[in-house]
Design an enzyme around this catalytic site. Structure first.
Site, PDB file in Angstrom:
ATOM      1  N   VAL A  81       0.776  -1.217   0.074  1.00 20.25           N
ATOM      2  CA  VAL A  81      -0.073  -0.046  -0.070  1.00 20.25           C
ATOM      3  C   VAL A  81       0.839   1.145   0.032  1.00 20.25           C
ATOM      4  O   VAL A  81       0.343   2.183  -0.743  1.00 20.25           O
ATOM      5  CB  VAL A  81      -0.829  -0.140   0.953  1.00 20.25           C
ATOM      6  CG1 VAL A  81      -1.535   1.212   1.145  1.00 20.25           C
ATOM      7  CG2 VAL A  81      -1.850  -1.155   1.053  1.00 20.25           C
TER       8      VAL A  81
ATOM      9  N   ASP B  19      -2.835  34.699 -35.565  1.00 20.53           N
ATOM     10  CA  ASP B  19      -3.462  35.697 -36.589  1.00 20.53           C
ATOM     11  C   ASP B  19      -2.892  36.910 -36.029  1.00 20.53           C
ATOM     12  O   ASP B  19      -2.515  37.161 -35.049  1.00 20.53           O
ATOM     13  CB  ASP B  19      -5.153  35.751 -36.195  1.00 20.53           C
ATOM     14  CG  ASP B  19      -5.809  34.333 -36.887  1.00 20.53           C
ATOM     15  OD1 ASP B  19      -5.374  34.185 -37.796  1.00 20.53           O
ATOM     16  OD2 ASP B  19      -6.924  34.538 -36.361  1.00 20.53           O
TER      17      ASP B  19
ATOM     18  N   ASP C  23     -10.313  32.428 -35.462  1.00 22.22           N
ATOM     19  CA  ASP C  23     -11.598  33.061 -34.911  1.00 22.22           C
ATOM     20  C   ASP C  23     -12.820  32.760 -35.694  1.00 22.22           C
ATOM     21  O   ASP C  23     -13.815  32.979 -35.254  1.00 22.22           O
ATOM     22  CB  ASP C  23     -11.318  34.404 -34.798  1.00 22.22           C
ATOM     23  CG  ASP C  23     -10.951  35.372 -35.983  1.00 22.22           C
ATOM     24  OD1 ASP C  23     -10.752  34.421 -36.989  1.00 22.22           O
ATOM     25  OD2 ASP C  23     -10.474  36.273 -35.895  1.00 22.22           O
TER      26      ASP C  23
ATOM     27  N   ASP D 227     -11.971  28.241 -39.522  1.00 22.94           N
ATOM     28  CA  ASP D 227     -10.751  27.972 -38.972  1.00 22.94           C
ATOM     29  C   ASP D 227     -10.940  26.617 -38.256  1.00 22.94           C
ATOM     30  O   ASP D 227      -9.660  26.171 -37.948  1.00 22.94           O
ATOM     31  CB  ASP D 227     -10.518  28.991 -37.972  1.00 22.94           C
ATOM     32  CG  ASP D 227      -9.928  30.264 -38.711  1.00 22.94           C
ATOM     33  OD1 ASP D 227      -9.530  30.217 -39.867  1.00 22.94           O
ATOM     34  OD2 ASP D 227     -10.095  31.577 -38.149  1.00 22.94           O
TER      35      ASP D 227
END
Ligand code: ATP
Length: 884
Positions: free
Chosen positions: A280, A327, A608, A612
């Site tokens: 464990v 962009d 945008d 795209d």
């Protein structure tokens, strides 16, 4: 309402008691909101707290531990079994808190990206959260947005809608406003728009007929899933790794069990407990959860810096980005267009007036009484310029009503509208990119309804004007007109936009974002290439790129036309040198991303518009614009910029790197501790020594020593050199850079120290001895075990301090830069000492109070791992300074 598609627009408006021109009034909206509720689809309630907590307990490891507790109880050691169960519960609680934190983070992210709608209310157009819509609202529909509610169309301009989500039909549907038969099936209701579908092109206007669960989507939607968490590639890899490790640990635990019994180290019951506890403690079952927390925390930090991550996986990928395709407009520049030049093709009031009028007519921006017009930045700027020249756009538009529109498209780079003049004549107004309009102009407009043929010398003069304006970084739009005599309307855009009469230029400035230059410089030092993608003219792009330091001598500029001429392999070769792609349309973007990826780059791409979406999906990180981005682009991307700013992408990349660094830190931390525990127990058994650690010790270390500091490491701030090193390689292993070696080295040293201290503390002559849990008197073994327990715990606490930075010395870092770690150190050390020195706790944990000098020895030797890591950093820094 029933079948609004079978009624006229006026009828629908009357039934919904609304005004097509001005929309509803604010008070009416309030009342309808009360009646119909919010415009959203009900979500399934989030998983209950109890379920989440119980989920933590349903785990085979926990099962093992409970079995171990039962064995303890059978052995009559109820202390141990209660303690084990308490630790199990505490562990589940920590796991639960981690998971809840992660879920809350994901839910918070979801809220950040809520859709909006353009609504007419009280005669004013405004953008509101889509959930505020009510039946009767008049909404504007624009390409790229999601339809916010069901509605009856009032006006359409080339409106095409993708209704695949609702009807399964993959072809976009052309919309119109005529009424249809009441029995028309859903896919054929072309006079309607439906919530949740996407506008692919054109624009329109509609009356909202249904909202929320009453929409067609609401009717078919079974309850939406609550927040879901998709596993990231790193998480998947680490989960697989944890599983393999688990098998190994179970095997080792098995060996410990068998050898321990054979050697007589302990009774089989005790050995079983030890083996289970070791399994464990040593299996890093918490790793995927801690990673989720680290990623979620990272994404929250990104959100604070205005980068909204839609998938946790993006946080991880961001760290390895080495190309950012951005962009220009709005991301590198401010998208605050203003008209700087109005240049009629020839000086003269007549032509100038006509140029301005055409720029108002062939324009979809809506004037607003006080403030910025609503619409694209380019068109709004033109409206403002016309107003400044004493032209009232509303009046002009009333005098020259629009009959048809051939909308703007990034592919076409132009638009045109047909109007009726006050004298009843037809006139076409067109505007667009210089080549797009000049190439279609055969005449020059004289401004009084007459035209003269465009001579080669005129063309040369116009091109000269174009050159000088674009070289100054201006966005240039050409405006042209056509006087129609015939009564027939042009049938197609090509038809309308041919044989135009040129009117002049409108030049716009869009200042660069002030922070762009610094952000691009940061990219450069961080080994990331910034690439500009723009629909604008090559020279406009170049002027701005030079201004912000993106273009340097030797870099190349490529145009959409040139891309068209290259095949994929050639484009790939050019991709390594090109930093500006000008006059591109969205179709080129996909090829650009692929070309960069083919060169082995990990690419972030901004977008945008509707078109795209494919490029955004293809990119490793698609980045949508939060302000100007179409809903479709947001859906397709993995990150949204709340401020549309290039610098924000760079900030997100930095956060991504920090998260990855921190994940590596706590992997080192957890695995070193786990390996050390295994080595200590296994070596002791093989050397024929008594057990150096008891099950409860192992479980305690698993819970407190491992859990707290590991989580605190996720809050470690950026290291100074984060953005001064190259990005990590796409498929780089999380253990790259000698991590595994470091883990083994430090674990071995820490284990050796623990064993040595155990050996030293053992009463002389004691080699193999059975641990006597039942002994009422402190067993002679308790003191040496306490020494090992304390040494191992402190070794981990010190180790985590050294791990804060992988390059800087611990002593050069202020503790408060990660106060959580400082707190977890103090808290962990305090609890550890409490266990040893508070009598009741000490007896529960089978500990013996250490004499002060023993404690001093334990703490002193426990720093061994710390010094090894610090020495490693020092050696690295010296070899970096002296060079290879
Ligand atoms: P960037 O690609 O830099 O972000 P963008 O997305 O605005 O800019 P496009 O929208 O593709 O680029 O515009 C390309 C060209 O189309 C512009 O340079 C301009 O000449 C022309 N243009 C832009 N908007 C309009 C419009 N509303 N009407 C007509 N022509 C336009």
């Amino acid at each position: 309402m029933d079948s609004p598609w079978s009624e006229t627009v006026e009828h629908v408006a009357r039934r919904l008691q609304t005004n097509i021109e001005t929309g509803l009034s604010a008070s009416e909206v309030q009342q309808r909101l009360k009646q119909c509720g919010w415009n959203w689809l009900r979500e399934a309630p989030p998983r209950s707290v109890w379920k989440m907590f119980l989920g933590q307990l349903i785990d085979w490891m926990i099962g093992l531990l409970v079995a171990a507790a039962a064995v303890s109880l059978l052995l009559g050691d109820w202390h141990d079994s209660v303690l084990i169960l308490a630790i199990v519960l505490a562990n589940a609680l920590i796991g639960f808190l981690q998971e809840r934190r992660a879920e809350q983070a994901v839910a918070a992210l979801k809220k950040l990206a809520q859709p909006t709608a353009r609504v007419w209310r009280d005669g004013k157009l405004s953008e509101l959260p889509a959930k505020q819509l009510v039946p009767g609202d008049i909404i504007e529909l624009i390409a790229g947005a999601l339809v916010p509610a069901d509605g009856r169309l009032i006006m359409v301009a080339d409106l095409q809608i993708d209704e695949a989500l609702l009807t399964g039909e993959s072809m976009s549907v052309d919309k119109q406003i005529e009424l249809l038969a009441a029995a028309t099936p859903l896919p054929d209701r072309t006079s309607m728009v439906f919530a949740g579908t996407t506008m692919m092109r054109g624009h329109g206007k509609a009356i909202v007929t249904a909202t929320g669960m009453r929409t067609e989507m609401g009717k078919i939607a079974t309850l939406l899933e609550g927040t879901t968490m998709v596993q990231t590639p790193l998480q998947l890899r680490l989960a697989a790794f944890s599983k393999q490790l688990a098998i190994l640990v179970v095997a080792i635990s098995g060996i410990v069990f068998v050898v321990g019994i054979l050697r007589g180290n302990a009774t089989w019951e005790s050995m079983f407990l030890v083996a289970v506890s070791l399994a464990v403690a040593a299996i890093p079952e918490g790793l995927p959860a801690v990673i989720t927390v680290a990623l979620a925390l990272g994404s929250l930090r990104m959100a604070q810096r205005k980068a909204i991550v839609r998938q946790l996986a993006a946080v991880e990928t961001l760290g390895s980005i080495n190309v950012i395709c951005s962009d220009k407009t709005g991301t590198l520049t401010q998208n605050r267009m203003s008209v700087s030049d109005i240049i009629p093709h020839r000086e003269g009031d007549f032509i100038r007036a006509e140029l301005l009028r055409a720029s108002v007519l062939c324009n979809n921006a809506q004037p607003v009484a006080a403030g910025q017009p609503i619409g694209s930045a380019t068109e709004s700027a033109m409206l403002i310029a016309a107003t400044a020249a004493d032209l009232d756009p509303t009046e002009v538009r009333q005098q020259w009503p629009r009959e048809v529109e051939f909308p703007f498209h990034s592919d076409r780079k132009r638009m045109s509208t047909v109007h009726r003049s006050p004298e009843g004549k037809r006139i076409i107004c067109a505007k667009g990119a210089a080549e797009a309009i000049l190439g279609r102009s055969t005449h020059l407009a004289e401004g009084d309804g007459t035209v003269v043929e465009l001579q080669p010398s005129d063309k040369l003069r116009l091109e000269q004007q174009l050159k000088s304006l674009t070289a100054r970084g201006r966005r240039l739009l050409a405006v042209a007109t056509k006087y129609l005599n015939e009564e027939t309307l042009p049938q197609s855009a090509d038809d309308a936009e041919s044989k135009l009469a040129f009117l002049g230029w409108i030049g716009l400035v869009d200042p660069a974002r002030p922070e762009a230059r610094a952000a691009i410089e940061r990219c450069r030092t961080a080994g990331i290439r910034a690439v500009m993608i723009t629909g604008d003219h090559r020279r406009t792009a170049l002027a701005i790129a030079e201004d912000i330091g993106l273009w340097q001598l030797g870099d190349e500029v490529m145009s959409g036309e040139e891309i068209d001429r290259l095949d994929d392999a050639e484009l790939e070769r050019c991709a390594t040198r090109t930093v500006i792609y000008a006059r591109v349309s969205p179709v080129h973007k996909l090829r650009i991303v692929r070309a960069h990826q083919a060169c082995g780059s990990v690419v972030a791409m901004t977008g945008d518009g509707v078109n795209d979406a494919p490029a955004l999906k293809q990119a490793d990180i698609g980045v949508a614009m939060g302000i100007t981005g179409a809903d479709v682009s947001k859906e397709a991307s993995r990150m949204i910029l709340a401020d549309d700013n290039f610098a924000t992408i760079v900030a997100a990349v930095e956060e991504g790197r920090v998260v990855y660094d921190n994940i590596r830190k706590f992997i080192v931390y957890l695995l070193t501790g786990n390996l050390c525990e295994i080595l200590v127990i296994l070596s002791a058994i093989l050397l024929g020594l008594p057990l150096p650690l008891l099950p409860v010790h192992l479980l305690w270390i698993n819970l407190v020593t491992d859990g707290l500091p590991a989580l605190a490491l996720a809050f470690e701030p950026a290291e100074p050199g984060t953005m001064q090193r190259p990005p990590r390689w796409r498929n780089e292993s999380i253990f790259a850079g000698g991590l595994a070696r470091g883990i083994v080295l430090v674990a071995t040293i820490m284990a050796a120290v623990c064993l040595a201290i155990f050996w030293w503390a053992l009463p002389s002559g004691m080699t193999s001895q059975i641990v006597d849990h039942e002994a009422k008197q402190p067993a002679p073994i308790a003191l040496p075990q306490t020494m090992v327990f304390v040494t191992l715990s402190f070794a981990q606490f010190f180790h985590v301090l050294a791990l804060r930075s992988s390059s800087r010395s611990f002593f050069s870092q202020a503790p408060w830069t990660n106060w959580r770690l400082a707190v977890s150190f103090v808290l962990g050390a305090g609890l550890q000492l409490a266990i040893v020195y508070v009598p009741r706790l000490a007896s529960w944990f089978h500990c013996e109070p250490l004499p002060a000098e023993w404690l001093a020895v334990a703490i002193a030797v426990s720093t061994a791992g710390f010094w090894v890591v610090e020495a490693g950093k020092w050696v690295n820094s010296v070899s970096l300074k002296t060079g290879p």
